[in-house]
Design a protein around this motif. Structure first.
Motif, short mmCIF file in Angstrom:
data_model
loop_
_atom_site.label_atom_id
_atom_site.label_comp_id
_atom_site.label_asym_id
_atom_site.label_seq_id
_atom_site.Cartn_x
_atom_site.Cartn_y
_atom_site.Cartn_z
N ALA A 152 0.83 -1.21 0.00
CA ALA A 152 0.00 0.00 0.00
C ALA A 152 0.86 1.26 0.00
CB ALA A 152 -0.93 0.00 1.22
N GLU A 153 1.98 1.24 0.72
CA GLU A 153 2.87 2.39 0.75
C GLU A 153 3.54 2.62 -0.61
OE1 GLU A 153 3.56 4.71 3.43
OE2 GLU A 153 1.60 3.80 3.75
N ILE A 154 3.87 1.55 -1.30
CA ILE A 154 4.44 1.70 -2.64
C ILE A 154 3.45 2.37 -3.58
CG2 ILE A 154 5.27 0.44 -4.65
CD1 ILE A 154 6.43 -1.64 -2.73
N LEU A 155 2.20 1.91 -3.53
CA LEU A 155 1.16 2.53 -4.37
C LEU A 155 0.95 3.98 -3.99
CD1 LEU A 155 -1.68 -0.11 -4.85
CD2 LEU A 155 -0.22 0.92 -6.60
N ALA A 156 0.97 4.27 -2.69
CA ALA A 156 0.73 5.64 -2.23
C ALA A 156 1.79 6.61 -2.76
CB ALA A 156 0.70 5.68 -0.70
N ILE A 157 3.01 6.13 -2.93
CA ILE A 157 4.06 7.00 -3.47
C ILE A 157 3.69 7.49 -4.86
CG2 ILE A 157 6.45 7.06 -4.28
CD1 ILE A 157 7.16 5.13 -2.02
N PHE A 158 3.19 6.59 -5.69
CA PHE A 158 2.84 6.95 -7.07
C PHE A 158 1.53 7.73 -7.16
CE2 PHE A 158 5.71 3.36 -7.49
CZ PHE A 158 6.56 3.78 -8.51
N LEU A 159 0.62 7.48 -6.22
CA LEU A 159 -0.68 8.14 -6.28
C LEU A 159 -0.66 9.51 -5.59
CD1 LEU A 159 -2.94 5.04 -5.58
CD2 LEU A 159 -2.59 6.19 -7.78
N ASP A 160 -0.06 9.60 -4.43
CA ASP A 160 0.03 10.88 -3.73
C ASP A 160 0.85 11.90 -4.52
OD1 ASP A 160 -1.54 10.86 -1.46
OD2 ASP A 160 -0.07 9.77 -0.27
N SER A 161 1.91 11.42 -5.15
CA SER A 161 2.79 12.33 -5.89
C SER A 161 2.27 12.65 -7.28
CB SER A 161 4.18 11.71 -6.00
OG SER A 161 4.13 10.51 -6.76
N ALA A 162 1.20 11.96 -7.71
CA ALA A 162 0.63 12.13 -9.06
C ALA A 162 1.63 11.77 -10.14
CB ALA A 162 0.11 13.54 -9.26
N ILE A 163 2.57 10.87 -9.83
CA ILE A 163 3.42 10.31 -10.89
C ILE A 163 2.52 9.59 -11.89
CG2 ILE A 163 5.21 8.61 -11.38
CD1 ILE A 163 6.50 9.33 -8.73
N ILE A 164 1.48 8.93 -11.38
CA ILE A 164 0.39 8.45 -12.23
C ILE A 164 -0.60 9.60 -12.31
CG2 ILE A 164 -1.43 6.74 -12.52
CD1 ILE A 164 0.18 4.86 -10.77
N PRO A 165 -0.77 10.24 -13.45
CA PRO A 165 -1.61 11.43 -13.54
C PRO A 165 -3.05 11.17 -13.11
CG PRO A 165 -0.29 11.16 -15.52
CD PRO A 165 -0.14 9.90 -14.73
N THR A 166 -3.63 12.12 -12.42
CA THR A 166 -4.99 11.94 -11.92
C THR A 166 -6.03 11.88 -13.03
OG1 THR A 166 -5.19 14.34 -11.65
CG2 THR A 166 -4.45 13.08 -9.74
N TYR B 20 -5.07 5.87 -13.18
CA TYR B 20 -5.17 6.41 -11.82
C TYR B 20 -6.39 5.84 -11.11
CZ TYR B 20 -5.12 9.74 -7.95
OH TYR B 20 -5.09 10.30 -6.70
N ALA B 21 -7.51 5.77 -11.79
CA ALA B 21 -8.73 5.24 -11.16
C ALA B 21 -8.56 3.77 -10.78
CB ALA B 21 -9.92 5.40 -12.11
N VAL B 22 -7.90 3.01 -11.64
CA VAL B 22 -7.69 1.59 -11.34
C VAL B 22 -6.77 1.41 -10.15
CG1 VAL B 22 -6.81 -0.60 -12.24
CG2 VAL B 22 -8.12 0.93 -13.74
N PHE B 23 -5.64 2.13 -10.15
CA PHE B 23 -4.69 2.00 -9.05
C PHE B 23 -5.25 2.57 -7.75
CE2 PHE B 23 -1.58 1.41 -12.48
CZ PHE B 23 -0.89 0.32 -11.99
N ALA B 24 -6.07 3.61 -7.85
CA ALA B 24 -6.72 4.14 -6.65
C ALA B 24 -7.68 3.12 -6.06
CB ALA B 24 -7.45 5.44 -6.97
N ALA B 25 -8.40 2.39 -6.93
CA ALA B 25 -9.30 1.34 -6.46
C ALA B 25 -8.52 0.20 -5.81
CB ALA B 25 -10.15 0.82 -7.62
N ILE B 26 -7.36 -0.15 -6.41
CA ILE B 26 -6.50 -1.17 -5.80
C ILE B 26 -6.03 -0.73 -4.43
CG2 ILE B 26 -4.28 -2.37 -6.02
CD1 ILE B 26 -4.66 -2.29 -9.05
N TYR B 27 -5.69 0.55 -4.31
CA TYR B 27 -5.23 1.10 -3.03
C TYR B 27 -6.34 1.04 -1.97
CZ TYR B 27 -3.47 4.50 0.34
OH TYR B 27 -3.07 5.12 1.49
N VAL B 28 -7.55 1.39 -2.36
CA VAL B 28 -8.67 1.32 -1.42
C VAL B 28 -8.90 -0.13 -0.97
CG1 VAL B 28 -11.16 1.64 -1.14
CG2 VAL B 28 -9.79 3.39 -2.31
N GLY B 29 -8.82 -1.07 -1.93
CA GLY B 29 -8.97 -2.48 -1.58
C GLY B 29 -7.88 -2.96 -0.64
N LEU B 30 -6.65 -2.49 -0.87
CA LEU B 30 -5.55 -2.86 0.03
C LEU B 30 -5.79 -2.34 1.45
CD1 LEU B 30 -2.34 -2.37 -2.13
CD2 LEU B 30 -3.10 -4.48 -1.04
N GLY B 31 -6.31 -1.12 1.54
CA GLY B 31 -6.62 -0.59 2.87
C GLY B 31 -7.64 -1.45 3.60
#
Length: 351
Positions: A90-104, A109-120
């Protein structure tokens, strides 16, 4: 900040959560104040300070995993390590999502954000199940215990992932403006899991252990979790204004959550210990009998290889007493005076 059930408008107005750009109107929900961005090699990095905390969390998690895996005979070793693995991912994903390295604005971004929510969702469920491992409803480390934990975590991850993705893509009655399901799996469910875990561990310490020091670890971990929620959802905008947009509530929230995870490890470590009888560490223990009453011709050294009470962990067999050894929990668990070697049975010497 007012908090209404199922509504992200006021939350995203205060703190920049990963899901906020995907909710509300087509432009998403933006906070009143968020930390400054930096440009590195023509790439704009959002939340740079928070990203450093995520990297620190990965380093600390790797250290905790190493120490957990090194305690070969501790209760719930394999169960608790799954919690740290999920947290690291989850922390690895958060690096790419919080920093917007994966553009919003991208589909990814929507897919990885959903994966992040599922991991939480899976992380807090894994923590909840670990809270009951010490009660030995199922013998820890066995296929029954491990596969129940793994399969249930996958199921909870799938639920969180599907609810989040359906909310982002307007599927099944959910939409970026109908966020009750997402609110439940991302915000309400973790609080319930933490509350049950804390209560179960307090009961475990009070009823099973003589040592009360682990209650301090539980207290600090709970306070850190509460502080993370308060700083993120209550004072993020205030912090951002006071420090001139250099950091916001996500920085302190992520830092407090890391501290809560560290206290979870510290608590687990304080209630478990190695059983020397079954230890397979690199440094083999040798017990030397130093009794002057023993003659020169008698055997005066006894090593782990001479112990025939149980099967060797390398023999391919399975000892029925592996998880019932009183030495695998902190002092106070099991009958007093148990453990190896028994005092007074080898030439009258004391170990």
């Amino acid at each position: 900040m007012g908090l209404s059930f199922g509504n992200y408008d006021e939350i995203c107005d205060t703190v920049a959560l990963i899901v906020c750009p995907l909710l509300g109107s087509e432009l998403g929900l933006e906070p009143k104040c968020y930390s400054r961005n930096v440009e590195i090699n023509n790439t704009i990095i959002f939340q740079p300070a928070t990203c450093f905390v995520h990297i620190a969390a990965l380093i600390m998690t790797a250290i905790m995993i190493y120490h957990v895996r090194s305690k070969y005979t501790a209760v719930g070793r394999k169960e608790i390590v799954l919690f740290f693995y999920l947290y690291a991912v989850a922390e690895i994903l958060a690096i790419f999502l919080d920093s917007a390295i994966i553009p919003t604005y991208s589909t990814a971004y929507a897919v990885f954000a959903a994966i992040y929510v599922g991991l939480g969702t899976a992380i807090y469920w894994c923590l909840l199940i670990n809270g009951f491992v010490g009660f030995q409803f199922a013998e820890d480390g066995t296929p029954k215990s491990l596969w129940f934990l793994r399969i249930s975590c996958v199921v909870l991850w799938l639920i969180g992932f599907l609810v989040a993705l359906a909310t982002f893509k307007s599927v099944g009655g959910l939409s970026p403006t109908k966020t009750v399901g997402l609110w439940v799996v991302q915000l309400l469910f973790p609080v319930v899991c933490v509350a049950i875990y804390v209560i179960s561990q307090i009961i475990l310490v009070l009823r099973t252990l003589d040592d009360r020091w682990p209650l301090g670890d539980i207290t600090f971990g709970t306070l850190a979790f509460v502080a993370a929620c308060v700083l993120m959802f209550g004072f993020s905008a205030t912090i951002c204004d006071k420090v001139k947009h250099y950091i916001d509530g996500t920085f302190f929230g992520t830092l407090c959550l890391l501290f809560a995870v560290m206290m979870t490890y510290k608590y687990w470590d304080s209630i478990t210990k190695e059983d020397l009888e079954f230890s397979v560490g690199s440094k083999q223990s040798v017990w030397e009998v130093k009794d002057p009453l023993i003659g020169a011709g008698d055997v005066d050294v006894m090593g782990p290889a001479s112990i025939n009470t149980h099967e060797s962990p390398f023999s391919g067999g399975h000892s029925s007493n592996r998880n019932n050894s009183p030495g695998r929990l902190a002092p106070g668990f099991g009958s007093k005076g148990s453990g190896y070697p028994p005092a007074g049975q080898y030439g009258g010497s004391t170990y």
